[in-house]
Design an enzyme around this catalytic site. Structure first.
Site, PDB file in Angstrom:
ATOM      1  N   ARG A  10     -22.401 -89.443   9.821  1.00 21.20           N
ATOM      2  CA  ARG A  10     -21.263 -88.546   8.939  1.00 21.20           C
ATOM      3  C   ARG A  10     -22.222 -87.143   8.563  1.00 21.20           C
ATOM      4  O   ARG A  10     -21.573 -86.388   7.957  1.00 21.20           O
ATOM      5  CB  ARG A  10     -20.795 -89.578   7.485  1.00 21.20           C
ATOM      6  CG  ARG A  10     -19.824 -90.411   8.023  1.00 21.20           C
ATOM      7  CD  ARG A  10     -19.329 -91.323   7.304  1.00 21.20           C
ATOM      8  NE  ARG A  10     -19.010 -90.741   6.026  1.00 21.20           N
ATOM      9  CZ  ARG A  10     -19.129 -91.358   4.507  1.00 21.20           C
ATOM     10  NH1 ARG A  10     -18.828 -92.808   4.620  1.00 21.20           N
ATOM     11  NH2 ARG A  10     -17.619 -90.772   4.212  1.00 21.20           N
ATOM     12  N   ARG A  41     -22.063 -97.681  -2.538  1.00 23.04           N
ATOM     13  CA  ARG A  41     -20.744 -98.414  -2.652  1.00 23.04           C
ATOM     14  C   ARG A  41     -19.844 -99.031  -2.258  1.00 23.04           C
ATOM     15  O   ARG A  41     -20.446-100.169  -0.919  1.00 23.04           O
ATOM     16  CB  ARG A  41     -19.602 -97.107  -1.423  1.00 23.04           C
ATOM     17  CG  ARG A  41     -19.947 -95.777  -2.157  1.00 23.04           C
ATOM     18  CD  ARG A  41     -18.555 -95.022  -1.423  1.00 23.04           C
ATOM     19  NE  ARG A  41     -18.875 -93.505  -1.966  1.00 23.04           N
ATOM     20  CZ  ARG A  41     -18.740 -92.356  -1.063  1.00 23.04           C
ATOM     21  NH1 ARG A  41     -17.805 -93.041   0.060  1.00 23.04           N
ATOM     22  NH2 ARG A  41     -18.932 -90.765  -1.395  1.00 23.04           N
ATOM     23  N   ARG A  52     -12.196 -79.698   7.369  1.00 24.99           N
ATOM     24  CA  ARG A  52     -13.089 -80.132   7.812  1.00 24.99           C
ATOM     25  C   ARG A  52     -14.230 -79.576   8.690  1.00 24.99           C
ATOM     26  O   ARG A  52     -15.217 -79.477   9.927  1.00 24.99           O
ATOM     27  CB  ARG A  52     -13.421 -81.248   8.486  1.00 24.99           C
ATOM     28  CG  ARG A  52     -14.125 -82.740   6.719  1.00 24.99           C
ATOM     29  CD  ARG A  52     -14.288 -83.766   7.052  1.00 24.99           C
ATOM     30  NE  ARG A  52     -14.881 -84.963   6.879  1.00 24.99           N
ATOM     31  CZ  ARG A  52     -14.625 -85.987   6.345  1.00 24.99           C
ATOM     32  NH1 ARG A  52     -13.435 -85.336   5.498  1.00 24.99           N
ATOM     33  NH2 ARG A  52     -15.470 -86.641   4.934  1.00 24.99           N
ATOM     34  N   LYS A  79     -17.067 -85.072  -4.575  1.00 25.46           N
ATOM     35  CA  LYS A  79     -16.253 -84.448  -4.354  1.00 25.46           C
ATOM     36  C   LYS A  79     -14.947 -84.551  -4.362  1.00 25.46           C
ATOM     37  O   LYS A  79     -13.690 -84.386  -5.420  1.00 25.46           O
ATOM     38  CB  LYS A  79     -15.610 -83.674  -2.992  1.00 25.46           C
ATOM     39  CG  LYS A  79     -16.406 -82.909  -2.167  1.00 25.46           C
ATOM     40  CD  LYS A  79     -15.857 -82.627  -0.515  1.00 25.46           C
ATOM     41  CE  LYS A  79     -15.275 -83.955   0.220  1.00 25.46           C
ATOM     42  NZ  LYS A  79     -17.451 -84.188   0.914  1.00 25.46           N
ATOM     43  N   ARG A 139     -17.411-101.144   3.283  1.00 25.45           N
ATOM     44  CA  ARG A 139     -16.713-100.405   4.148  1.00 25.45           C
ATOM     45  C   ARG A 139     -17.654-100.115   5.356  1.00 25.45           C
ATOM     46  O   ARG A 139     -18.856 -99.808   5.290  1.00 25.45           O
ATOM     47  CB  ARG A 139     -15.963 -99.262   4.330  1.00 25.45           C
ATOM     48  CG  ARG A 139     -14.789 -99.626   3.469  1.00 25.45           C
ATOM     49  CD  ARG A 139     -13.403 -97.817   3.383  1.00 25.45           C
ATOM     50  NE  ARG A 139     -14.083 -96.996   3.772  1.00 25.45           N
ATOM     51  CZ  ARG A 139     -14.952 -96.098   2.716  1.00 25.45           C
ATOM     52  NH1 ARG A 139     -14.030 -96.464   1.541  1.00 25.45           N
ATOM     53  NH2 ARG A 139     -15.184 -94.535   3.086  1.00 25.45           N
TER      54      ARG A 139
HETATM   55  P1  AMP Z   1     -13.587 -89.310   3.534  1.00 29.53           P
HETATM   56  O1  AMP Z   1     -13.758 -89.790   2.587  1.00 29.53           O
HETATM   57  O2  AMP Z   1     -13.228 -87.873   2.904  1.00 29.53           O
HETATM   58  O3  AMP Z   1     -15.350 -88.745   3.708  1.00 29.53           O
HETATM   59  O4  AMP Z   1     -13.520 -88.989   5.110  1.00 29.53           O
HETATM   60  C1  AMP Z   1     -13.218 -90.827   5.410  1.00 29.53           C
HETATM   61  C2  AMP Z   1     -13.460 -90.541   7.041  1.00 29.53           C
HETATM   62  O5  AMP Z   1     -12.023 -89.700   7.393  1.00 29.53           O
HETATM   63  C3  AMP Z   1     -13.874 -89.744   7.767  1.00 29.53           C
HETATM   64  O6  AMP Z   1     -15.553 -90.008   7.363  1.00 29.53           O
HETATM   65  C4  AMP Z   1     -14.126 -89.092   8.976  1.00 29.53           C
HETATM   66  O7  AMP Z   1     -14.183 -90.107   9.808  1.00 29.53           O
HETATM   67  C5  AMP Z   1     -12.099 -88.989   8.538  1.00 29.53           C
HETATM   68  N1  AMP Z   1     -11.620 -87.388   7.860  1.00 29.53           N
HETATM   69  C6  AMP Z   1     -11.193 -87.613   6.702  1.00 29.53           C
HETATM   70  N2  AMP Z   1     -10.638 -86.371   6.616  1.00 29.53           N
HETATM   71  C7  AMP Z   1     -10.868 -85.732   7.914  1.00 29.53           C
HETATM   72  C8  AMP Z   1     -10.690 -84.263   8.121  1.00 29.53           C
HETATM   73  N3  AMP Z   1      -9.884 -83.729   7.478  1.00 29.53           N
HETATM   74  N4  AMP Z   1     -10.955 -84.464   9.467  1.00 29.53           N
HETATM   75  C9  AMP Z   1     -11.692 -85.469  10.356  1.00 29.53           C
HETATM   76  N5  AMP Z   1     -11.515 -86.376   9.717  1.00 29.53           N
HETATM   77  C10 AMP Z   1     -11.491 -86.553   8.710  1.00 29.53           C
END
Ligand code: AMP
Length: 210
Positions: A167, A123, A88, A13, A156
Site C-alpha cells: 500500500r 490495527r 488517490r 486521515k 484485516r
Molecule cells: P483506506 O482505508 O482508505 O486505506 O482504503 C482501503 C483500501 O480500499 C485501499 O487499500 C484500496 O484498495 C481501496 N481504496 C480506497 N479508496 C480508494 C480510492 N480512492 N482509489 C482506489 N482504491 C481505493
C-alpha cells in the site's frame, strides 16, 4: 468547506476527518470505509473491490468515481464535505473536476513510512461491525472482543505487514502525484502528521484558514 485530506495509508486521515467533520458540521466521504462495508456485506461492489483491497492495490478508477459521484449527489454534501482517501489518482482528481466539484483546500498529512508500518499492523477490526481498535493506542476493554457489538477482533488482510508495504509503494508511485497536482493549483497545505492528535487537528484547522 470542500476539503480533501491527502496522506499515506495510516497517516491519520480517518481520525482527523472525524474530528474536523464534527467541528465543521460536514459529512465525511471515505471510499475506504464505503468499500470495506461493501466487502463485509458481500455486495456486487464489494465482490469487485475485494481482490484489489486484499493485495493493497488500488480499486479501479471507474468504480471509485461511481461511488463518489453518487455520494456527492446526496443533499447533505451540498454545503461541504471532507474527502478521506479519495482522490488517490490523478484520473480521480480530474473526474471530480469534470463533475463540477470545486475543492477549497487540500491538506497533506505527512508521516514517514517507518512510523506508518507499526501504526497499521497494530490495527484490529471487528469482524462483525467493522469498528477499529489498535493494540497500543486504542485497546478494547476485553482483548480480542469488540466493545460495541461483542464481535471478534481480527487483523484485516490489508493491514498485514506485506500488504501495508505494498500500500505504501502504491501510495508513493501513484497517489503522491496529487501533492504536485494540487500544489500547482495553489490549494495544497502541508501538515506534519507525526505528533499528538490534538496538535495535528490544530494544524489542519489553521491550514484551512491560510
Ligand atoms: P483506506 O482505508 O482508505 O486505506 O482504503 C482501503 C483500501 O480500499 C485501499 O487499500 C484500496 O484498495 C481501496 N481504496 C480506497 N479508496 C480508494 C480510492 N480512492 N482509489 C482506489 N482504491 C481505493
Amino acid at each position: 468547506m470542500k476539503l480533501i485530506l491527502l496522506g499515506a495509508p495510516g497517516a491519520g486521515k480517518g481520525t482527523q476527518a472525524e474530528i474536523i467533520a464534527e467541528r465543521l458540521s460536514v459529512p465525511i466521504i471515505s471510499t475506504g470505509n464505503i468499500l470495506k462495508e461493501a466487502v463485509r456485506e458481500g455486495t456486487e461492489l464489494g465482490l469487485k473491490a475485494k481482490s484489489f483491497m486484499d493485495k493493497g492495490e488500488l480499486v479501479p478508477d471507474e468504480l471509485i468515481i461511481g461511488i463518489v459521484s453518487e455520494r456527492l449527489a446526496q443533499p447533505d454534501c451540498a454545503d461541504g464535505f471532507i474527502l478521506d482517501g479519495v482522490p488517490r489518482t490523478v484520473a480521480q482528481a480530474e473526474a471530480l473536476e469534470e463533475m463540477g466539484v470545486v475543492i477549497d483546500r487540500v491538506v497533506n498529512i505527512d508521516v514517514p513510512d517507518e512510523i506508518i508500518v507499526p501504526r497499521i499492523t497494530g490495527r484490529r477490526s471487528c469482524r462483525q461491525c467493522g469498528s477499529s481498535y489498535h493494540v497500543e493506542f486504542k485497546t478494547p476493554k476485553q482483548e480480542g472482543v469488540c466493545d460495541k457489538c461483542g464481535g471478534e477482533l481480527v487483523t484485516r488482510s490489508d493491514d498485514e505487514e506485506s500488504t501495508v508495504k505494498n500500500r505504501l509503494r502504491v501510495y508513493h508511485e501513484t497517489t503522491e502525484q496529487l501533492i504536485d497536482y494540487y500544489s500547482g493549483k495553489g490549494k495544497l497545505r502541508e501538515v506534519n502528521g507525526d505528533g499528538e492528535m490534538c496538535d495535528i487537528t490544530r494544524a489542519i484547522l489553521e491550514a484551512l484558514e491560510a
